[in-house]
Design a protein around this motif. Structure first.
Motif, short mmCIF file in Angstrom:
data_model
loop_
_atom_site.label_atom_id
_atom_site.label_comp_id
_atom_site.label_asym_id
_atom_site.label_seq_id
_atom_site.Cartn_x
_atom_site.Cartn_y
_atom_site.Cartn_z
N CYS A 47 0.81 -1.23 0.00
CA CYS A 47 0.00 0.00 0.00
C CYS A 47 0.84 1.27 0.00
N GLY A 48 2.18 1.14 -0.24
CA GLY A 48 3.02 2.32 -0.27
C GLY A 48 3.32 2.90 1.10
N SER A 49 3.12 2.11 2.15
CA SER A 49 3.32 2.60 3.51
C SER A 49 4.80 2.54 3.89
N LYS A 50 5.22 3.49 4.72
CA LYS A 50 6.58 3.50 5.26
C LYS A 50 6.68 2.71 6.56
N SER A 51 5.58 2.14 6.98
CA SER A 51 5.54 1.27 8.17
C SER A 51 6.08 1.97 9.41
N GLU A 52 5.54 3.15 9.70
CA GLU A 52 6.02 3.91 10.86
C GLU A 52 5.81 3.15 12.16
N VAL A 53 4.71 2.41 12.26
CA VAL A 53 4.43 1.67 13.49
C VAL A 53 5.49 0.60 13.71
N LEU A 54 5.78 -0.16 12.66
CA LEU A 54 6.80 -1.21 12.78
C LEU A 54 8.17 -0.61 13.03
N GLN A 55 8.49 0.46 12.32
CA GLN A 55 9.81 1.07 12.47
C GLN A 55 10.02 1.56 13.89
N GLU A 56 9.02 2.15 14.47
CA GLU A 56 9.17 2.67 15.83
C GLU A 56 9.33 1.54 16.83
N SER A 57 8.54 0.48 16.67
CA SER A 57 8.62 -0.64 17.61
C SER A 57 9.97 -1.35 17.50
N ILE A 58 10.43 -1.59 16.28
CA ILE A 58 11.71 -2.28 16.12
C ILE A 58 12.86 -1.36 16.47
N ARG A 59 12.67 -0.06 16.31
CA ARG A 59 13.72 0.89 16.70
C ARG A 59 13.92 0.85 18.22
N LYS A 60 12.82 0.82 18.96
CA LYS A 60 12.93 0.73 20.41
C LYS A 60 13.67 -0.53 20.83
N GLN A 61 13.27 -1.65 20.25
CA GLN A 61 13.93 -2.91 20.58
C GLN A 61 15.40 -2.89 20.16
N SER A 62 15.67 -2.30 19.00
CA SER A 62 17.04 -2.30 18.48
C SER A 62 17.96 -1.44 19.32
N VAL A 63 17.49 -0.24 19.67
CA VAL A 63 18.32 0.64 20.50
C VAL A 63 18.57 0.00 21.85
N ASN A 64 17.54 -0.59 22.43
CA ASN A 64 17.70 -1.27 23.72
C ASN A 64 18.68 -2.43 23.61
N TYR A 65 18.50 -3.24 22.56
CA TYR A 65 19.40 -4.38 22.36
C TYR A 65 20.82 -3.91 22.09
N PHE A 66 20.92 -2.88 21.25
CA PHE A 66 22.25 -2.48 20.81
C PHE A 66 23.05 -1.83 21.94
N LYS A 67 22.37 -1.13 22.83
CA LYS A 67 23.08 -0.56 23.97
C LYS A 67 23.70 -1.66 24.83
N ASN A 68 22.93 -2.67 25.13
CA ASN A 68 23.45 -3.79 25.93
C ASN A 68 24.53 -4.54 25.17
N TYR A 69 24.29 -4.75 23.89
CA TYR A 69 25.27 -5.48 23.07
C TYR A 69 26.57 -4.70 22.98
N HIS A 70 26.45 -3.40 22.75
CA HIS A 70 27.66 -2.58 22.59
C HIS A 70 28.44 -2.50 23.91
N ARG A 71 27.72 -2.40 25.00
CA ARG A 71 28.41 -2.35 26.30
C ARG A 71 29.19 -3.64 26.54
N THR A 72 28.60 -4.76 26.20
CA THR A 72 29.30 -6.04 26.36
C THR A 72 30.51 -6.10 25.43
N ARG A 73 30.36 -5.60 24.19
CA ARG A 73 31.48 -5.64 23.26
C ARG A 73 32.62 -4.72 23.70
N LEU A 74 32.29 -3.59 24.31
CA LEU A 74 33.34 -2.71 24.82
C LEU A 74 34.11 -3.39 25.95
N ASP A 75 33.39 -4.07 26.82
CA ASP A 75 34.08 -4.80 27.90
C ASP A 75 34.96 -5.91 27.32
#
Length: 952
Positions: free
Chosen positions: A418-446
């Motif tokens: 339908c030509g949608s940019k999927s804002e709902v999905l993008q926002e939900s996966i962005r929240k999960q990704s930022v949360n995941y990536f912060k923990n992942y990055h902190r572990t990788r720095l250690d």
């Protein structure tokens, strides 16, 4: 069996088991078989002798079943064994056993005739019962045949033959209607015709009743049509849908059908996702408890286990794809039939019917177009609920990337749908990704800190053609740019139109099928064998550069600029090549990148970060920010391990540029946790900031930087510093890719990171190698030797002083040690040039410092200084090809300043602030008495003091 037992009981007989139990003391003995019976019966017997043998058996054998005969007999054996006595006793036991067995056989055979007779009676009884059962079965079958042949209904039909003939036509019609369950248009057409005919004769009571029945039939057909319409939502069948639409058109309810269809699609989405998630929840719960069926979908999603999360998500998307594909094919059907109807209507003459048809067609088109957005919105909300129902921060990286890949594919479906940019999905996966990536990055720095603290800075052997694109983590970059790189590999197409997923999978398949990971099938061919790509290279790698043999052609051909990768612009003479062999300490033909295992791990991490950023572009800034922290921490660690020296800045040589110092300070303030323990009184904000920081790394105790034989860890310093330079080059290579996905408002951050951090990596060479140069030569010994020289000579000397030879010997020893280190690690030309430049610069400044310590000096002494320095330069130029010699003018200008007049010297002092106050003061004091008086001396010292005052 019970009958047999009762018969035997009435006749006073006992079963064989009961008979054996009467045998008393011998019940525990084994019962002989048929063959043994025959043998025992055939043996000659003496009843009296047998009875005596049985009586001779000890009473203990008749006591209990659990009696251990073997143990009992072994315990009876005497301490001293006699073979003949044992054999005699054994024969006695065998005779007793044979007598008992024979006795048992006789007893059983005496009872056997009664058992055989009883068994024959039972067999005869069984045969009779079977015959009776057969007779009963045949009788019942004949009774059923008779009952079916002579029923009351049959007799009734004969009596009402005339009535049957009148109703036969109506019955036939009703049966026809019943058989048209699938042929909806035919059934409806028939019902409508019957209803129309019935309306003509509705004054007849029977016809009126028929009309009512037909109306009920039409309502039932509508219900069945609605059920048939709902089946379209999950599995579109063109023939099935065509019949349903024809049926609704006959009923004149096409608009109602479209409203119902959208309701069914909404319901199908809800039911589909609920059933998929419920199936996985119940499967993982391991029971059939119905409590999950009563939960709301949102609550149900929280019960999905991490192990089943990805398969459930894939099945969820596959099921939703089937619903959307059915809607897509429904729209295709209507577009196709609208065109056909338009063409047929243009040939017809019924204008009123055409207008009604056009109105219905327009309504259906708008309804379908509006339904696209509505259905996709429902899909987004259902998947969003599922995504947020589980904390993805505990997932492995590959699993999380797989989740992102599925969601990315789903968003692609939504854009095509339908030509949608999927804002709902993008926002939900962005929240999960930022949360995941912060923990992942902190572990990788250690982990990076741990790697750096355990790194021994040994060379990681990779091939000379190594590229980060050869690593698995960067394969996605080649795939993404393959269309532009190799268009010949693209499928030949006459149209430039991109094939959508709906067109690709319309006839079958599913874009969400879990693909097998082919990563294991690919191999990374990046490591070299023993650090060399062939035996010939290994053989020639450690050739000494001190020999006077001609420079091989390979050296001429392979010589390139280490920084640009280009060959020399102008031709290189033979003499220049001979001199270059003493300063270019690179192994022959081995131009592989210098990096460590930690460097390779950082590069792989960067590849993983870019994978996530490529899949989910809305978090590009966060990912790039974390990538920059990896580089920052690596750079800070190299500086901390090998370049931190407070005495460097006191030299005033500008070894660390202001840009480098600014970068190091920024990293220390923003990324490095310098506090040893947390302050319990600290604010929550401060605690959160500390969580984002990493403790400063410490150099491994296995790395020794204090040995003069290894040039104070030069090999480790080269590997560490050049690995950082290589890492910076890879970041430069990736800059266009990062810039392409970086949001426009955040691009200044990326530009600043490259201009102020990545570009400073090579600047760390100066402070790091300065530490080596400062210890490689014994400069203090030079000052002592120079202090012993008499400079107030009265005649011009033709022989230079011994401190020059001592200093040259130090340089020769430095050259040899550099050769030894080059056998371990390739020393690139820029590195060797910096080392030589530092050593020469320090030597020249030591010479000036030695001259500044002179108390008395004549004109002839100044000439001797020039002679010594020229001798030093002449011999030094044979050891290195660095031109011009660093700080050559620094020495020569200081020596010549002795001859300046008062006014010229004052101007000279103000112009040459590179000399220390001590050096300038000594120059004025030495000149006193020769061509400068005391008054001029005071004036010059005042000028020196004015220059020194701002520094203080």
């Amino acid at each position: 069996m019970q009958k047999i037992k009762s018969l035997m009981t009435r006749q006073g007989l006992k079963s064989p088991q009961e008979s054996l139990s009467d045998l008393g003391a011998i019940e525990s003995l084994r019962v002989p078989g048929k063959e043994e019976f025959r043998e025992l019966r055939e043996q000659p017997s003496d009843p009296q002798a047998e009875q005596e043998l049985i009586n001779s058996i000890e009473q203990v054998y008749f006591s209990v079943d659990s009696f251990d005969i073997v143990k009992y007999e072994l315990e009876k054996l005497p301490p001293v064994l006699n073979l003949q006595e044992l054999e005699a006793y054994r024969d006695k036991l065998k005779q007793q056993q044979a007598a008992v067995s024979k006795k048992v056989a006789d007893l059983i055979l005496e009872k056997q005739p009664a058992y055989v007779k009883e068994l024959e009676r039972v067999t005869s009884l069984q045969t009779g019962l079977q015959l009776a059962a057969v007779i009963c079965t045949n009788g019942r079958r004949h009774l059923n045949i008779a009952k079916e042949g002579f029923t009351q209904a049959s007799l009734g039909l004969l009596a009402n033959q005339r009535k049957r003939q009148l109703l036969i036509g109506l019955l036939k019609s009703l049966r026809t209607i019943k058989t048209l369950e699938e042929d909806y248009p035919g059934a409806i057409q028939l019902c409508l015709e019957c209803q129309k005919a019935a309306s003509t004769f509705k004054h007849y009571s029977c016809i009126s009743e028929l009309n009512s029945k037909l109306q009920d039939t039409l309502e039932q057909i509508e219900e069945q049509l609605d059920v048939a319409l709902s089946k379209i939502c999950k599995n579109f069948d063109i023939n099935h849908y065509t019949k349903v639409q024809q049926a609704y058109r006959l009923l004149g309810k096409t608009q109602t059908a479209m409203d119902q269809l959208h309701m069914h699609f909404t319901q199908a989405i809800h039911n589909t996702v609920f059933q998929v998630v419920l199936g996985y929840v119940e499967l993982c719960a391991g029971n059939t408890d119905t409590k999950f069926q009563k939960l709301q979908y949102k609550d149900l999603c929280t019960h999905v286990t991490p192990d089943s999360y990805i398969p459930c998500l894939a099945d969820l998307c596959k099921a939703l794809w089937e619903v959307m594909l059915s809607y897509y094919r429904t729209m295709e059907w209507h577009e196709k039939h609208d065109n056909e109807d338009t063409a047929s209507a243009s040939e017809g003459s019924n204008m009123i019917g055409t207008e009604e048809t056009n109105f219905d067609r327009g309504y259906i088109k708008k309804k379908l177009e509006h339904g696209l957005t509505r259905i996709w919105q429902d899909v987004q909300l259902k998947v969003k609920t599922y995504l947020l129902g589980t904390d993805l921060s505990i997932f492995k990286y590959d699993d999380f990337i797989f989740v992102l890949d599925i969601i990315s594919r789903l968003m692609q479906v939504g854009e095509e749908f339908c030509g949608s940019k999927s804002e709902v999905l993008q926002e939900s996966i962005r929240k999960q990704s930022v949360n995941y990536f912060k923990n992942y990055h902190r572990t990788r720095l250690d982990e990076l800190r741990m790697f750096l603290e355990n790194e021994t800075w040994e060379l990681c052997p990779v091939k000379s053609n190594f590229s980060i694109l050869q690593l698995h983590e960067f394969k996605f970059m080649e795939q993404s740019r393959s269309p532009s790189v190799s268009p010949s590999k693209q499928p030949v197409s006459t149209s430039s139109k991109t094939v959508t997923l709906f067109e690709q999978y319309c006839s079958g398949g599913n874009p969400f099928e879990i693909q097998a990971n082919h990563k294991d099938e690919e191999t990374e061919d990046v490591l070299a064998s023993n650090g060399y790509e062939s035996d010939e290279q290994e053989k020639s790698a450690y050739q000494e550069y001190d020999s006077d043999s001609d420079v091989p052609e390979e050296l001429k051909r392979d010589y390139v600029d280490e920084q640009t990768g280009d060959g020399p612009v102008k031709s290189v003479s033979r003499e220049t090549l001979k001199s270059r062999k003493k300063s270019d300490y690179s192994l022959n033909k081995v131009n592989a990148p210098i990096l460590t295992n930690t460097t390779l791990n950082v590069i792989r991490l960067v590849g993983k970060y870019m994978q996530m950023m490529n899949i989910l572009k809305p978090i590009a800034f966060d990912v790039i920010h974390f990538m920059s922290q990896l580089f920052d921490y690596y750079l800070y660690a190299i500086y901390t391990f090998f370049g931190r020296n407070d005495s460097l800045e006191s030299t005033g040589l500008g070894l660390s540029s202001s840009r480098l110092r600014t970068t190091l300070n920024r990293i220390q303030e923003s990324l490095i946790d310098l506090e040893v323990s947390a302050d319990p009184t600290a604010t929550l904000t401060a605690a959160e900031e500390r969580k984002e920081k990493v403790p400063s790394p410490h150099l491994s105790h296995l790395v020794v930087l204090t040995s003069g034989d290894t040039l104070y860890g030069l090999a480790e310093r080269v590997v560490a510093t050049e690995s950082l330079v290589f890492l910076a080059e890879q970041f430069e290579f990736l800059q266009p890719h990062l810039d392409a996905v970086m949001p426009a408002v955040k691009k200044p951050f990326l530009q600043q990171f490259y201009s102020q951090t990545v570009s400073t990596a090579s600047e760390l060479r100066k402070p790091i190698y300065w530490i080596v140069a400062g210890k490689a030569l014994d400069y203090e010994q030079m000052l002592l030797l120079m202090a012993n020289v008499k400079w107030d000579v009265k005649e011009i000397m033709s022989q230079h002083n011994i401190y020059v030879d001592a200093l040259l010997k130090e340089f020769e020893q430095f050259n040899r040690r550099l050769n030894e280190v080059s056998k371990r690690v390739r020393i690139p030309l820029p590195v060797s040039n910096i080392l030589w430049e530092h050593c020469i610069r320090l030597a020249n400044r030591t010479i000036v410092e030695g001259y500044a310590n002179v108390k008395k000096c004549s004109n002839e002494g100044r000439a001797l200084m020039q002679l010594d320095f020229q001798q030093f330069l002449m011999k030094l130029e044979k050891l290195t090809d660095i031109r011009p010699i660093p700080d050559k003018e620094f020495v020569e200008t200081y020596i010549k300043a002795y001859y300046l007049t008062e006014n010229d010297m004052e101007r000279w002092i103000k112009e040459h602030r590179e000399y220390s106050t001590k050096q300038l003061t000594n120059l004025v004091n030495v000149c006193l008495g020769s061509h400068i008086n005391k008054k001029a001396r005071q004036k010059l010292l005042a000028a020196i003091d004015d220059i020194d005052r701002p520094k203080r």
